[in-house]
Design a protein around this motif. Structure first.
Motif, PDB file in Angstrom:
ATOM      1  N   ASN A  76      -4.897   3.574  13.662  1.00 50.36           N
ATOM      2  CA  ASN A  76      -4.289   2.665  14.712  1.00 50.36           C
ATOM      3  C   ASN A  76      -5.218   1.606  15.170  1.00 50.36           C
ATOM      4  O   ASN A  76      -4.575   0.326  15.476  1.00 50.36           O
ATOM      5  N   LEU A  77      -6.387   1.715  15.250  1.00 47.89           N
ATOM      6  CA  LEU A  77      -7.425   0.623  15.367  1.00 47.89           C
ATOM      7  C   LEU A  77      -6.943  -0.448  14.252  1.00 47.89           C
ATOM      8  O   LEU A  77      -6.949  -1.703  14.735  1.00 47.89           O
ATOM      9  N   PHE A  78      -6.862  -0.094  13.097  1.00 46.40           N
ATOM     10  CA  PHE A  78      -6.516  -0.851  11.940  1.00 46.40           C
ATOM     11  C   PHE A  78      -5.283  -1.884  12.141  1.00 46.40           C
ATOM     12  O   PHE A  78      -5.234  -2.951  11.980  1.00 46.40           O
ATOM     13  N   TYR A  79      -4.318  -0.812  12.578  1.00 47.84           N
ATOM     14  CA  TYR A  79      -2.956  -1.677  12.664  1.00 47.84           C
ATOM     15  C   TYR A  79      -3.102  -2.600  14.122  1.00 47.84           C
ATOM     16  O   TYR A  79      -2.542  -3.736  13.878  1.00 47.84           O
ATOM     17  N   CYS A 123       0.974  -1.201  -0.014  1.00 44.63           N
ATOM     18  CA  CYS A 123       0.226  -0.044   0.181  1.00 44.63           C
ATOM     19  C   CYS A 123       0.868   1.108   0.063  1.00 44.63           C
ATOM     20  O   CYS A 123       1.905   1.083   0.621  1.00 44.63           O
ATOM     21  N   TYR A 124       0.360   2.328  -0.654  1.00 43.77           N
ATOM     22  CA  TYR A 124       1.307   3.532  -0.731  1.00 43.77           C
ATOM     23  C   TYR A 124       0.530   4.658  -0.223  1.00 43.77           C
ATOM     24  O   TYR A 124      -0.234   5.297  -0.342  1.00 43.77           O
ATOM     25  N   PRO A 125       1.061   4.903   0.962  1.00 45.72           N
ATOM     26  CA  PRO A 125       0.818   6.289   1.839  1.00 45.72           C
ATOM     27  C   PRO A 125       0.543   7.506   1.021  1.00 45.72           C
ATOM     28  O   PRO A 125      -0.197   8.347   1.320  1.00 45.72           O
ATOM     29  N   ASP A 126       1.582   7.491  -0.015  1.00 45.53           N
ATOM     30  CA  ASP A 126       1.279   8.888  -0.898  1.00 45.53           C
ATOM     31  C   ASP A 126       0.314   8.950  -1.888  1.00 45.53           C
ATOM     32  O   ASP A 126       0.030  10.033  -2.050  1.00 45.53           O
ATOM     33  N   ASN A 127      -0.303   7.840  -2.084  1.00 41.27           N
ATOM     34  CA  ASN A 127      -1.705   7.855  -2.558  1.00 41.27           C
ATOM     35  C   ASN A 127      -2.435   9.037  -1.891  1.00 41.27           C
ATOM     36  O   ASN A 127      -2.748   8.899  -0.838  1.00 41.27           O
ATOM     37  N   PRO A 128      -3.294   9.755  -3.006  1.00 41.34           N
ATOM     38  CA  PRO A 128      -4.081  10.878  -2.426  1.00 41.34           C
ATOM     39  C   PRO A 128      -5.316  10.481  -1.566  1.00 41.34           C
ATOM     40  O   PRO A 128      -5.720  11.235  -0.869  1.00 41.34           O
ATOM     41  N   GLN A 129      -5.488   9.073  -1.765  1.00 40.70           N
ATOM     42  CA  GLN A 129      -6.782   8.608  -0.712  1.00 40.70           C
ATOM     43  C   GLN A 129      -6.338   7.491   0.009  1.00 40.70           C
ATOM     44  O   GLN A 129      -7.362   6.781   0.443  1.00 40.70           O
ATOM     45  N   SER A 130      -5.088   7.244   0.174  1.00 46.29           N
ATOM     46  CA  SER A 130      -4.499   6.249   1.255  1.00 46.29           C
ATOM     47  C   SER A 130      -4.916   6.385   2.474  1.00 46.29           C
ATOM     48  O   SER A 130      -4.717   7.562   3.260  1.00 46.29           O
ATOM     49  N   THR A 131      -5.292   5.425   3.168  1.00 49.42           N
ATOM     50  CA  THR A 131      -5.953   5.456   4.715  1.00 49.42           C
ATOM     51  C   THR A 131      -4.764   5.269   5.487  1.00 49.42           C
ATOM     52  O   THR A 131      -4.839   5.434   6.624  1.00 49.42           O
ATOM     53  N   PHE A 132      -3.468   4.985   4.999  1.00 45.93           N
ATOM     54  CA  PHE A 132      -2.518   4.976   5.700  1.00 45.93           C
ATOM     55  C   PHE A 132      -1.635   6.231   6.014  1.00 45.93           C
ATOM     56  O   PHE A 132      -0.645   6.169   6.589  1.00 45.93           O
ATOM     57  N   ASP A 133      -2.110   7.294   5.405  1.00 45.04           N
ATOM     58  CA  ASP A 133      -1.488   8.596   5.723  1.00 45.04           C
ATOM     59  C   ASP A 133      -2.582   9.433   6.467  1.00 45.04           C
ATOM     60  O   ASP A 133      -3.203  10.412   5.703  1.00 45.04           O
ATOM     61  N   ALA A 134      -2.734   9.263   7.821  1.00 47.76           N
ATOM     62  CA  ALA A 134      -4.062   9.905   8.153  1.00 47.76           C
ATOM     63  C   ALA A 134      -3.317  11.388   8.693  1.00 47.76           C
ATOM     64  O   ALA A 134      -2.623  11.344   9.550  1.00 47.76           O
ATOM     65  N   VAL A 135      -4.151  12.201   8.800  1.00 46.36           N
ATOM     66  CA  VAL A 135      -3.717  13.699   9.039  1.00 46.36           C
ATOM     67  C   VAL A 135      -4.664  14.320   9.948  1.00 46.36           C
ATOM     68  O   VAL A 135      -4.443  15.245  10.370  1.00 46.36           O
ATOM     69  N   GLY A 136      -5.756  13.418  10.603  1.00 46.18           N
ATOM     70  CA  GLY A 136      -6.620  13.896  11.512  1.00 46.18           C
ATOM     71  C   GLY A 136      -6.970  13.004  12.565  1.00 46.18           C
ATOM     72  O   GLY A 136      -6.681  11.754  12.391  1.00 46.18           O
ATOM     73  N   PRO A 137      -7.178  13.559  13.730  1.00 40.23           N
ATOM     74  CA  PRO A 137      -7.448  12.577  14.895  1.00 40.23           C
ATOM     75  C   PRO A 137      -8.450  11.295  14.553  1.00 40.23           C
ATOM     76  O   PRO A 137      -7.963  10.488  14.897  1.00 40.23           O
ATOM     77  N   VAL A 138      -9.444  11.533  13.804  1.00 40.97           N
ATOM     78  CA  VAL A 138     -10.433  10.621  13.402  1.00 40.97           C
ATOM     79  C   VAL A 138      -9.651   9.542  12.654  1.00 40.97           C
ATOM     80  O   VAL A 138      -9.674   8.130  12.771  1.00 40.97           O
ATOM     81  N   ALA A 139      -9.250   9.876  11.544  1.00 41.05           N
ATOM     82  CA  ALA A 139      -8.415   9.122  10.731  1.00 41.05           C
ATOM     83  C   ALA A 139      -7.323   8.209  11.517  1.00 41.05           C
ATOM     84  O   ALA A 139      -7.043   7.044  11.377  1.00 41.05           O
TER      85      ALA A 139
END
Ligand SMILES: [Cu+2]
Ligand SMILES: [Cu+2]
Lengths: 618, 356
Positions: free
Chosen positions: B48-51, B27-43
């Motif tokens: 974290n829960l996902f991990y 998975c690529y966090p650089d992707n514009p819709q990647s869920t791996f690059d969370a930028v807010g507390p909710v995401a």
């Protein structure tokens, strides 16, 4: 019946050829009809999938219009679930259950024929929509209000709804039939807790069908009322809450996924003991966990609705019940492993597919647990991650097990073995290409690709894994082609099979291959689980029933006679439902009325038709 | 033979955990819709829960898969094997493996429930509240008027939020179901007609985040996107004040001609679009165009907003977004008598370019 003077040809006695198949009420022939039809449907659903994978192989392609793409994914899912996997399960129920419980047929042979023909009618209503009137385009769970006449004025949704209604009738009839068969027709001595696991899972599945289908039937009736008569069950502008549809759909829909997977688990629970030469480990627990899964399947439906805004309490409760259902599922897997432990495992093709099932189902189960966590599921719901999950449980689970079952019981059905070398090639092709197709969908899902989009642009970074998935899909199609070749080749000139080619444990292996028309020359008496194994190893005889059936021989066995009526009743339903789609035109309305009239007349005639015509001597 | 078999078995089992590493690397966090690059507390809480669950799943997979692999290799049938012992079960063992998965589940159930409540209850109910309304196939955003006069400031497809602040979002739909999803900021919540939903978001870093409708909503579902612009509080306030102002009357003659067309004549744009400040343009079917020229993209995030693309959009919206309601319902595309000439389009574009 002389009182009934409808101008139909007289009752078929021993018809042959096509006519024989049309009027047959033999559970084995019906099973074969189910299997072949379902497989053809599986191919059509597969072609729909290939079309989509071709479109998504590269970014911004324009092979299909968005409208056709929407029809493709709707048809693909509806086909695979209702026209392929469910009837493939029914094929196995039909063929195998009477043999496993030591019966000569199902409880209601004519109802059985009716189930099949009605299923075929429902399947045609759906599939013909490609050619007349347009295919449905709202997804297989058809969320309101996009199925409403305002957003969907074409006939696609009508075909979809009518088809599901007709399929529901077929499924209900079949389910009642199998419940009664399993409860009433078991050979003497076969108590419930001596039934083979596949029979048990069929029983549970049948109960789920009986309880689940009425829910979707009601929901579909409401939808049809909205569409046909301008009612407002699902019209938000008139104050309806469209979530009603989602609740009804998933109260049906979640048990439905167990309807798809429990028969698969049953098949695997037959194959693993046979090829390990050990009884199923913890039989009562495996049965119980199947029942618990069936029961808890009713308490988790809202896990499909984690993002609709039910609030934190409901989301938490459904997250917890969903997690809990992993326990009985895990127990089953552990018991299969316990069965193999200390066994003498032979890796024949059926066993390979069964093992493939376990591996893929573990992956699908674990991604299911990930989905159950409502909070993190908000990132996965409606993305390709879900698409990966459902294909691991439905392809990796159901289809793998159905392929395993085909390899396993093929000799009993045809009297010939399937080719083992081709079988192994077939297994590895399916296993590898299935993973190439569906595993990358986890990645693109987590990278933010929603499902049901007909195109994506390159800037999103989904190109590579989409291409891989598409290549995998075509490889998978090739793997299925190998399976077809093996089936056809083996059916024609495969090695002759003995009665018991796998050193089986259950009753179906105690009779000749292919199964004689009357199944059991003598009805056996059962003294434990795995009765045939006991007979072979411990010399416990599978004794005939006391009371004279010891004199049974092939010629004096009474089998119910073929009948036209089930077929005609089904045709009536098909014409009626098809006509009602066009209820606004005279032709449609007339067809609707005539079709339903034909069904009523046929059912009436059928109920006065004796099982065996007294005038006819065999 | 037996020991070499055992060694190969152990080797296989050792390989399993290694399989988990490419899993994440794929998975690529650089992707514009990647869920791996969370930028807010909710995401972030969702990630974290996902991990947490992911590693639990890897653990289960490695243990169960390892044992399964070991069993299948260890108990292969050899020629001349006698029948194995016909063991029927082992109660303590079975109780054990019923309890074990239950324990693993408790480990993921507790953080799940905590996160569910955190994500759905706003930490600051008094913070800025934006109404999001889904339409086939674009998003309407309504802000409270900066004057506090109760009016709404309406815009579309480009959501501005102040960085580092809680933003409450009410969600509703005008037609079918949609879903509001900004993978880097928060998991999705659906837009259900007549059933208002709620979520909160916060961006920890300034920037542009991509969002997309995630619930199937018909023909152009794939092209129903939007952008979130997270900017400093002062930039945000300036933006909102500008958005709240009505449109200026154009001075350029071509643009004036465009306005006349827009508000009457054969184009009939007014019937679907609102331009605040115009007495005529009050339509509700399409996006509010009061400040359309300030937006980076048009057609729900599908193409950049520039003169050429505006031109193409007005001439043939279908070529940009198949199925769009503007093409389906606007008379200019179905009625040959109303067909726009090149000059008409140029005038309309000139007018739209004054809407800033
Ligand atoms: Cu479910
Ligand atoms: Cu959508």
């Amino acid at each position: 019946m002389t009182t009934l003077s409808i101008p139909v040809p007289s009752r078929p006695v021993h018809p042959t050829g096509v006519w024989g198949w049309i009027t047959t009420i033999d559970h084995k022939r019906i099973g074969i009809l189910y299997g072949v039809t379902a497989f053809i449907m599986f191919i059509t659903g597969g072609l729909e999938a290939l079309y989509m994978r071709a479109q998504l192989a590269r970014p911004d392609q324009e092979l299909v219009s968005p409208e056709v793409f929407n029809q493709l994914f709707t048809m693909h899912a509806t086909t695979m679930i209702f026209l392929a996997i469910m009837p493939m399960g029914a094929a196995f129920f039909n063929y195998i259950i009477p043999l496993q419980i030591g019966a000569r047929d199902v409880a209601f042979p004519r109802l059985n024929a009716f189930s099949y023909w009605t299923f075929l009618g429902g399947a045609l209503i759906l599939k013909l929509s490609w050619f007349f009137g347009g295919a449905p385009n709202a997804g297989w769970f058809g969320y309101a209000p996009i199925t409403g006449i305002q957003y969907n004025p074409g006939h696609g949704i009508d075909f979809w709804a009518m088809s599901l209604q007709v399929l529901g009738i077929a499924s209900l009839a079949a389910a009642f039939n199998f419940i009664v068969t399993i409860i009433n027709m078991r050979a003497p001595g076969m108590s419930l807790m001596r039934m083979p696991l596949f029979t048990w899972m069929t029983l549970i599945t049948s109960f789920l069908l009986v309880l689940a289908f009425p829910v979707i039937t009601v929901a579909l009736i409401e939808l049809m009322f909205d569409r046909f008569f301008g009612m407002n069950f699902f019209v938000p502008a008139k104050g309806a809450n469209p979530l009603l549809w989602q609740h009804l759909f998933w109260i049906f829909g979640h048990p439905e996924v167990y309807i798809l997977i429990l028969p698969a688990m049953g098949i695997v629970s037959e194959i693993i003991p046979t090829f390990s030469k050990k009884p199923l480990f913890g039989y009562p627990v495996v049965v119980l966990s199947g029942a618990v899964i069936g029961f808890m399947g009713w308490m988790v439906w809202s896990h499909h609705m984690f993002t609709v805004g039910l609030g934190p309490v409901a989301n938490s409760v459904f997250a917890l019940t969903t997690m809990a259902i992993a326990v009985p599922t895990g127990v089953k897997i552990f018991n299969w492993m316990g069965t193999m432990w200390g066994g003498s495992i032979s890796f024949k093709t059926p066993m390979l597919f069964a093992l493939g099932f376990i591996w893929l189902f573990i992956i699908g189960g674990l991604s299911g647990v990930m989905h159950s966590s409502a909070a993190s599921d908000a990132q996965q719901q409606d993305t390709y991650f879900v698409v990966a999950h459902i294909h691991y449980v439905l392809f990796g689970g159901s289809i793998m097990a159905l392929l395993a079952g085909t390899y396993y019981w093929f000799p009993k059905v045809t009297g010939r073995m399937m080719n083992e070398t081709l079988g192994k090639i077939n297994f590895w092709l399916v296993f590898i290409s299935m993973n190439i197709t569906f595993f990358p969908m986890h990645f693109i899902g987590l990278d933010g690709m929603p499902r049901r989009i007909y195109r994506y642009s390159s800037e999103y970074g989904w190109d590579f894994w989409n291409l891989v998935a598409s290549i995998g899909a075509f490889a998978l199609a090739f793997a299925i082609l190998v399976f077809m070749i093996n089936v056809i080749r083996s059916a024609m000139k495969g090695e002759k099979a003995s009665a018991d080619p796998w050193d089986g444990r259950t009753l179906e292996w105690s009779i000749p291959s292919p199964t004689p028309e009357y199944n059991f020359a003598q009805i056996p008496t059962v003294r434990g689980i795995d009765p045939f194994w006991a007979q072979k190893r411990e010399r416990v005889p599978v004794a005939p029933v006391a009371g004279g059936s010891g004199e049974d021989d092939a010629h004096s066995i009474h089998l119910p006679q073929p009948s036209y009526w089930p077929f005609l009743a089904s045709i009536g339903l098909f014409i009626g439902a098809y006509g009602l789609v066009y209820y606004q035109s005279i032709v449609g309305m007339t067809a609707g009325i005539l079709g339903l009239a034909l069904t009523i007349v046929s059912v009436y005639a059928w109920s006065f038709e004796p099982v065996n015509d007294p005038e006819e001597e065999h | 033979m037996n020991s070499s078999r055992r060694r190969s078995t152990r080797l296989w089992a050792a390989l399993l955990p290694i399989l988990a590493i490419p899993l994440l690397a794929a998975c690529y966090p650089d992707n514009p819709q990647s869920t791996f690059d969370a930028v807010g507390p909710v995401a972030k809480s969702q990630l974290n829960l996902f991990y947490w669950i992911f590693w639990a799943a890897v653990f289960v997979f490695v243990v169960v898969g390892g044992i399964l692999m070991w069993i299948t290799l260890r108990f292969r049938r050899k020629p001349g094997d006698p029948d194995p012992a016909q063991t029927h079960g082992n109660t303590p063992l079975e109780i054990g493996w019923t309890i074990a998965p239950a324990l693993v589940l408790v480990v993921i159930a507790v953080p799940t429930v905590l996160t569910i409540f955190d994500n759905l209850n706003s930490p600051d109910p008094d913070a800025l509240t934006i109404d999001v309304v889904g339409h086939q196939w674009w998003f309407e955003f309504r802000y409270p008027h900066p004057d506090g006069n109760g009016d709404a400031v309406v815009t579309a497809n480009e959501l501005h939020i102040p960085v580092g602040e809680v933003v409450n979002v009410n969600l509703d739909s005008k037609d079918v179901l949609h879903s509001f999803w900004i993978p880097k900021l928060a998991g999705k919540v659906d837009l259900v007609p007549g059933n208002e939903n709620f979520m909160w978001i916060q961006a920890d870093e300034p920037g542009e985040y991509l969002g997309q409708c995630a619930e199937f909503c018909g023909e152009a579902h794939a092209l129903m996107k939007f952008r979130v612009v997270a900017e400093s509080r002062s930039e945000f306030d300036a933006w909102l004040t500008a958005e709240a102002a009505p449109a200026q009357d154009p001075v350029d003659p071509l643009a004036q001609q465009g306005k006349a067309l827009f508000e009457g004549g054969k184009a009939q744009c007014w019937s679907c679009h609102t331009v605040a400040g115009s007495s005529k343009s009050r339509g509700q079917t399409g996006p509010d165009l009061t400040h359309v020229w300030n937006r980076g993209h048009i057609a729900a995030g599908v193409i950049e907003n520039n003169q050429r693309n505006l031109r193409q959009w007005i001439e043939d919206p279908q070529s940009i977004k198949q199925g769009t309601i503007m093409f389906r319902d606007a008379k200019i595309y179905s009625d040959p008598e109303r067909k726009l000439t090149d000059a008409d389009v140029a005038a309309l574009v000139a007018y739209l370019q004054t809407l800033k």
